[in-house]
Design a protein around this motif. Structure first.
Motif, PDB file in Angstrom:
ATOM      1  N   UNK A 184       0.806  -1.214   0.000  1.00 14.58           N
ATOM      2  CA  UNK A 184       0.000   0.000   0.000  1.00 14.58           C
ATOM      3  C   UNK A 184       0.844   1.271   0.000  1.00 14.58           C
ATOM      4  N   UNK A 185       2.155   1.130   0.207  1.00 10.03           N
ATOM      5  CA  UNK A 185       3.004   2.309   0.325  1.00 10.03           C
ATOM      6  C   UNK A 185       4.192   2.357  -0.624  1.00 10.03           C
ATOM      7  N   UNK A 187     -10.173   2.024  -2.928  1.00  5.08           N
ATOM      8  CA  UNK A 187     -11.535   1.839  -3.425  1.00  5.08           C
ATOM      9  C   UNK A 187     -11.735   0.441  -4.007  1.00  5.08           C
ATOM     10  N   UNK A 188     -10.677  -0.369  -4.008  1.00  5.70           N
ATOM     11  CA  UNK A 188     -10.720  -1.758  -4.497  1.00  5.70           C
ATOM     12  C   UNK A 188     -11.089  -1.834  -5.975  1.00  5.70           C
ATOM     13  N   UNK A 189     -10.617  -0.856  -6.731  1.00  8.07           N
ATOM     14  CA  UNK A 189     -10.946  -0.796  -8.150  1.00  8.07           C
ATOM     15  C   UNK A 189      -9.750  -1.192  -9.002  1.00  8.07           C
ATOM     16  N   UNK A 190     -10.036  -1.875 -10.088  1.00  3.28           N
ATOM     17  CA  UNK A 190      -9.026  -2.145 -11.102  1.00  3.28           C
ATOM     18  C   UNK A 190      -9.028  -0.978 -12.079  1.00  3.28           C
ATOM     19  N   UNK A 191      -7.943  -0.842 -12.811  1.00  4.48           N
ATOM     20  CA  UNK A 191      -7.793   0.257 -13.754  1.00  4.48           C
ATOM     21  C   UNK A 191      -7.220  -0.296 -15.049  1.00  4.48           C
ATOM     22  N   UNK A 192      -7.787   0.140 -16.172  1.00  3.24           N
ATOM     23  CA  UNK A 192      -7.265  -0.223 -17.485  1.00  3.24           C
ATOM     24  C   UNK A 192      -7.240   1.046 -18.329  1.00  3.24           C
ATOM     25  N   UNK A 245      -6.765  -9.690   0.228  1.00  3.18           N
ATOM     26  CA  UNK A 245      -6.615 -10.925   0.993  1.00  3.18           C
ATOM     27  C   UNK A 245      -7.460 -10.813   2.257  1.00  3.18           C
ATOM     28  N   UNK A 246      -8.324 -11.770   2.461  1.00  4.91           N
ATOM     29  CA  UNK A 246      -9.204 -11.795   3.631  1.00  4.91           C
ATOM     30  C   UNK A 246      -9.971 -10.482   3.776  1.00  4.91           C
ATOM     31  N   UNK A 247     -10.370  -9.902   2.670  1.00  8.07           N
ATOM     32  CA  UNK A 247     -11.148  -8.669   2.694  1.00  8.07           C
ATOM     33  C   UNK A 247     -10.343  -7.400   2.854  1.00  8.07           C
ATOM     34  N   UNK A 248      -9.031  -7.508   3.023  1.00  8.17           N
ATOM     35  CA  UNK A 248      -8.179  -6.334   3.198  1.00  8.17           C
ATOM     36  C   UNK A 248      -7.418  -6.022   1.915  1.00  8.17           C
ATOM     37  N   UNK A 249      -7.222  -4.729   1.661  1.00 13.13           N
ATOM     38  CA  UNK A 249      -6.395  -4.289   0.534  1.00 13.13           C
ATOM     39  C   UNK A 249      -4.944  -4.320   1.003  1.00 13.13           C
ATOM     40  N   UNK A 250      -4.083  -5.035   0.273  1.00 14.46           N
ATOM     41  CA  UNK A 250      -2.692  -5.171   0.672  1.00 14.46           C
ATOM     42  C   UNK A 250      -1.700  -4.565  -0.304  1.00 14.46           C
TER      43      UNK A 250
END
Length: 181
Positions: free
Chosen positions: A79-80, A108-113, A140-145
């Motif tokens: 994330x950093x 926001x858990x969005x993919x980008x193209x 993973x397990x509902x978390x953004x990593x």
């Protein structure tokens, strides 16, 4: 180690507040995991925990394959920071901070193209003059990593193909599953 001049007391439950300025500078958000270390000198050290960093050797191998198959530079980041890179100079990219726009996108858990004709391009890494052509968050397990990103090539006129987008999404899903195990 840099001294901040800020002193905090531990409360009766053993808690300490990390000042807002430090949290903002270090990009520490509510709910972020921190590792706690002690040094022989009696220092207590807090370090942001990165689940993606735990699998960095696998990430390095995978990003090499991703770059070769996709035909463009590829990056895996938490994330950093950038954790693994292939298809361009590792020294210049590794450990660089991700941009605020990438951080917002993966939160926001969005993919980008990137598609031909779009005006705005996503520059995912601070200080690097390449834009993302495909990006997918690692969940993973509902978390953004973190995220898997395929970058533009040297020409800078790349648009994402369906195959490149699918490769990035598959890689993100793979790392999400790896972190769940």
């Amino acid at each position: 180690m840099k001294a901040t001049g800020i002193v905090r007391r531990i409360d009766d439950l053993g808690r300490i507040v990390i000042p807002k300025e430090i949290r903002r500078t270090m990009r520490i958000r509510e709910g972020d995991p921190l590792e706690i270390y002690t040094s022989p000198d009696g220092e207590v050290i807090f370090k942001k925990y990165s689940p993606v960093g735990e699998i960095s050797s696998t990430a390095s191998q995978y990003v090499d394959v991703l770059s070769k198959v996709g035909g463009l530079p590829a990056v895996i980041c938490d994330r950093d920071h950038v954790i693994a890179v292939s298809g361009m100079s590792k020294k210049e990219i590794i450990e660089r901070r991700v941009s605020g726009s990438l951080e917002d996108l993966i939160e926001q858990r969005k993919s980008y193209v990137f598609k031909n004709g779009e005006q705005k391009r996503l520059n995912p890494i601070e200080g690097v003059d390449r834009y993302a052509i495909a990006c997918s968050p690692i969940l993973a397990s509902g978390d953004v990593n973190g995220a898997v990103i395929m970058l533009s090539g040297d020409s800078g006129n790349d648009t994402a193909t369906a195959e490149q987008s699918a490769l990035v999404q598959a890689a993100a899903m793979y790392f999400g599953k790896q972190m769940e195990e």
